[in-house]
Design a protein around this motif. Structure first.
Motif, PDB file in Angstrom:
ATOM      1  N   VAL A 107       0.851  -1.187   0.000  1.00 57.35           N
ATOM      2  CA  VAL A 107       0.000   0.000   0.000  1.00 57.35           C
ATOM      3  C   VAL A 107       0.887   1.237   0.000  1.00 57.35           C
ATOM      4  N   SER A 108       0.393   2.298  -0.635  1.00 59.83           N
ATOM      5  CA  SER A 108       1.121   3.563  -0.660  1.00 59.83           C
ATOM      6  C   SER A 108       0.459   4.609   0.219  1.00 59.83           C
ATOM      7  N   ASP A 109      -0.765   4.334   0.658  1.00 62.46           N
ATOM      8  CA  ASP A 109      -1.492   5.282   1.490  1.00 62.46           C
ATOM      9  C   ASP A 109      -2.583   4.537   2.246  1.00 62.46           C
ATOM     10  N   PHE A 110      -2.926   5.024   3.445  1.00 60.21           N
ATOM     11  CA  PHE A 110      -3.992   4.408   4.235  1.00 60.21           C
ATOM     12  C   PHE A 110      -4.348   5.332   5.386  1.00 60.21           C
ATOM     13  N   ASP A 111      -5.468   5.046   6.031  1.00 58.05           N
ATOM     14  CA  ASP A 111      -5.862   5.705   7.268  1.00 58.05           C
ATOM     15  C   ASP A 111      -5.981   4.650   8.364  1.00 58.05           C
ATOM     16  N   LEU A 112      -6.188   5.090   9.594  1.00 59.49           N
ATOM     17  CA  LEU A 112      -6.286   4.181  10.726  1.00 59.49           C
ATOM     18  C   LEU A 112      -7.631   4.348  11.428  1.00 59.49           C
ATOM     19  N   ARG A 113      -8.323   3.241  11.596  1.00 63.23           N
ATOM     20  CA  ARG A 113      -9.574   3.227  12.357  1.00 63.23           C
ATOM     21  C   ARG A 113      -9.251   2.676  13.744  1.00 63.23           C
ATOM     22  N   ILE A 114      -9.486   3.483  14.777  1.00 65.32           N
ATOM     23  CA  ILE A 114      -9.045   3.142  16.126  1.00 65.32           C
ATOM     24  C   ILE A 114     -10.235   3.099  17.072  1.00 65.32           C
ATOM     25  N   GLN A 115     -10.324   2.012  17.834  1.00 61.47           N
ATOM     26  CA  GLN A 115     -11.302   1.910  18.906  1.00 61.47           C
ATOM     27  C   GLN A 115     -10.554   1.988  20.233  1.00 61.47           C
ATOM     28  N   ALA A 116     -11.016   2.886  21.114  1.00 57.59           N
ATOM     29  CA  ALA A 116     -10.283   3.089  22.364  1.00 57.59           C
ATOM     30  C   ALA A 116     -11.190   3.699  23.425  1.00 57.59           C
ATOM     31  N   ASN A 117     -10.762   3.533  24.665  1.00 53.33           N
ATOM     32  CA  ASN A 117     -11.406   4.162  25.810  1.00 53.33           C
ATOM     33  C   ASN A 117     -10.647   5.443  26.133  1.00 53.33           C
ATOM     34  N   THR A 118     -11.272   6.577  25.886  1.00 54.11           N
ATOM     35  CA  THR A 118     -10.602   7.864  26.095  1.00 54.11           C
ATOM     36  C   THR A 118     -11.181   8.632  27.286  1.00 54.11           C
ATOM     37  N   MET A 119     -11.918   7.931  28.155  1.00 52.55           N
ATOM     38  CA  MET A 119     -12.449   8.591  29.358  1.00 52.55           C
ATOM     39  C   MET A 119     -11.296   8.926  30.298  1.00 52.55           C
ATOM     40  N   MET A 120     -11.049  10.187  30.505  1.00 49.77           N
ATOM     41  CA  MET A 120      -9.919  10.621  31.347  1.00 49.77           C
ATOM     42  C   MET A 120     -10.349  11.746  32.287  1.00 49.77           C
ATOM     43  N   LYS A 121     -11.454  11.562  32.957  1.00 53.32           N
ATOM     44  CA  LYS A 121     -11.899  12.535  33.951  1.00 53.32           C
ATOM     45  C   LYS A 121     -11.107  12.339  35.244  1.00 53.32           C
ATOM     46  N   ASP A 122     -10.711  13.435  35.834  1.00 54.92           N
ATOM     47  CA  ASP A 122     -10.003  13.421  37.128  1.00 54.92           C
ATOM     48  C   ASP A 122      -8.717  12.599  37.085  1.00 54.92           C
ATOM     49  N   VAL A 123      -8.014  12.648  35.973  1.00 59.08           N
ATOM     50  CA  VAL A 123      -6.759  11.887  35.876  1.00 59.08           C
ATOM     51  C   VAL A 123      -5.535  12.762  36.122  1.00 59.08           C
ATOM     52  N   ASP A 124      -5.692  14.082  36.017  1.00 60.41           N
ATOM     53  CA  ASP A 124      -4.554  14.973  36.194  1.00 60.41           C
ATOM     54  C   ASP A 124      -4.555  15.572  37.595  1.00 60.41           C
ATOM     55  N   PRO A 125      -3.374  15.847  38.151  1.00 60.13           N
ATOM     56  CA  PRO A 125      -3.297  16.472  39.479  1.00 60.13           C
ATOM     57  C   PRO A 125      -3.943  17.849  39.480  1.00 60.13           C
ATOM     58  N   ALA A 126      -4.570  18.206  40.588  1.00 62.30           N
ATOM     59  CA  ALA A 126      -5.241  19.495  40.694  1.00 62.30           C
ATOM     60  C   ALA A 126      -4.275  20.660  40.526  1.00 62.30           C
ATOM     61  N   LYS A 127      -3.007  20.444  40.858  1.00 61.81           N
ATOM     62  CA  LYS A 127      -2.023  21.526  40.752  1.00 61.81           C
ATOM     63  C   LYS A 127      -1.780  21.947  39.311  1.00 61.81           C
ATOM     64  N   HIS A 128      -2.212  21.093  38.343  1.00 64.34           N
ATOM     65  CA  HIS A 128      -2.068  21.451  36.934  1.00 64.34           C
ATOM     66  C   HIS A 128      -3.179  22.379  36.475  1.00 64.34           C
ATOM     67  N   GLY A 129      -4.186  22.606  37.338  1.00 64.44           N
ATOM     68  CA  GLY A 129      -5.241  23.546  37.011  1.00 64.44           C
ATOM     69  C   GLY A 129      -6.485  22.918  36.413  1.00 64.44           C
ATOM     70  N   ASP A 130      -6.362  21.765  35.776  1.00 61.61           N
ATOM     71  CA  ASP A 130      -7.497  21.086  35.157  1.00 61.61           C
ATOM     72  C   ASP A 130      -7.300  19.593  35.345  1.00 61.61           C
ATOM     73  N   VAL A 131      -8.208  18.958  36.111  1.00 62.96           N
ATOM     74  CA  VAL A 131      -8.024  17.542  36.431  1.00 62.96           C
ATOM     75  C   VAL A 131      -8.462  16.632  35.286  1.00 62.96           C
ATOM     76  N   GLU A 132      -9.176  17.175  34.310  1.00 57.83           N
ATOM     77  CA  GLU A 132      -9.596  16.347  33.173  1.00 57.83           C
ATOM     78  C   GLU A 132      -8.453  16.200  32.176  1.00 57.83           C
ATOM     79  N   GLY A 133      -8.348  14.986  31.621  1.00 57.60           N
ATOM     80  CA  GLY A 133      -7.281  14.711  30.676  1.00 57.60           C
ATOM     81  C   GLY A 133      -7.527  15.321  29.317  1.00 57.60           C
TER      82      GLY A 133
END
Length: 206
Positions: A107-133
Motif C-alpha cells: 500500500v502507498s497510502d492508508f488511514d487508521l480506524r481506532i477503537q479506544a477508551n478515552t475517558m480521562m476525567k479526574d486523571v490529572d493532578p489538581a495543581k495542573h489547574g485542570d483535572v480532566e485529561g
C-alpha cells in the motif's frame, strides 16, 4: 577611502555566513520514540492485552485528524512520558488499516480506524489547574512519528479515524514496516501513556 567598499563587502559576507551557520542542528527528532516504561517496538516485551495484528475495514468513525494539503511532522509528546498501563490495562482496543491505496503487493497510502477508551476525567493532578485529561493519538512508523491527532472526545468505547498523510510515508523505503499507535494524555510537564498498539504493513511507493 578607496578601501571602504572592500571593508563593507567583508562585513556583509561575515554576517551572511554567520546566519547560515545558525541553521545547523535544527531538524526532525531522529527517533520519535517517547521515553516510557511501555514497550515501544515489536521486539520489546509485549504488554498484557496489547494487540499486534493488522486487519482491514471499510467503515469509518469520527475523524480525529484532518488531512492537510502539505505534510508537516507532528509535535512530540511532552517528555519524559509516564506509563499508566499498569496491571495490563491497555485502552486501545483495536486498530485497522482502512481507505488503503493498493500498489502492487503493498500500500502507498492508508488511514487508521481506532477503537479506544478515552475517558480521562479526574486523571490529572489538581495543581495542573485542570483535572480532566486531554487525550490524543500518536502514530509512528519504525519509531519515527508521522501523525498526531487532535484532542479526542471522552468516550468509554469510542471510534476514530486518524488520517495518515502520504507525505509522512514517503521517507520510508519499500518493504515491511512496523506501525505503532499510542494513546496519550497531555500534561503540562509530561504526557502519560494510556494505550499502545503495534502492527505491520507492506509499503510500496506509487
Amino acid at each position: 577611502m578607496e578601501n571602504r567598499p572592500w571593508v563593507v563587502l567583508g562585513l556583509v559576507l561575515t554576517v551572511v555566513l554567520a546566519g547560515c551557520a545558525g541553521f545547523g542542528g535544527v531538524g526532525e527528532d531522529p527517533t520519535g520514540e517517547p521515553t516510557t516504561d511501555a514497550p515501544t517496538s515489536a521486539t520489546d516485551s509485549a504488554t498484557e492485552g496489547e494487540s499486534t495484528t493488522t486487519t482491514t475495514a471499510t467503515t469509518t468513525g469520527q475523524t480525529a485528524t484532518p488531512t492537510a494539503s502539505a505534510y508537516e511532522p507532528p509535535a512530540p509528546p511532552n517528555v519524559p512520558t509516564e506509563s499508566k498501563m499498569g496491571q495490563g490495562e491497555n485502552r486501545i482496543r483495536s486498530v485497522e488499516l482502512i481507505n488503503k491505496v493498493n500498489t502492487g503487493d503493498g500500500v502507498s497510502d492508508f488511514d487508521l480506524r481506532i477503537q479506544a477508551n478515552t475517558m480521562m476525567k479526574d486523571v490529572d493532578p489538581a495543581k495542573h489547574g485542570d483535572v480532566e485529561g486531554e487525550p490524543y493519538f500518536m502514530v509512528a512508523v519504525d519509531g519515527t512519528r508521522i501523525e498526531r491527532s487532535d484532542y479526542l472526545a471522552m468516550k468509554e468505547d469510542g471510534e476514530w479515524v486518524v488520517q495518515v498523510h502520504p507525505g509522512g510515508l514517503e521517507k520510508f523505503d519499500e518493504g515491511q514496516h512496523e506501525i505503532t499507535v499510542w494513546l496519550f494524555d497531555q500534561d503540562s510537564n509530561s504526557d502519560d501513556v494510556y494505550g499502545k498498539w503495534t502492527g505491520s504493513f507492506q509499503y510500496e511507493k506509487r
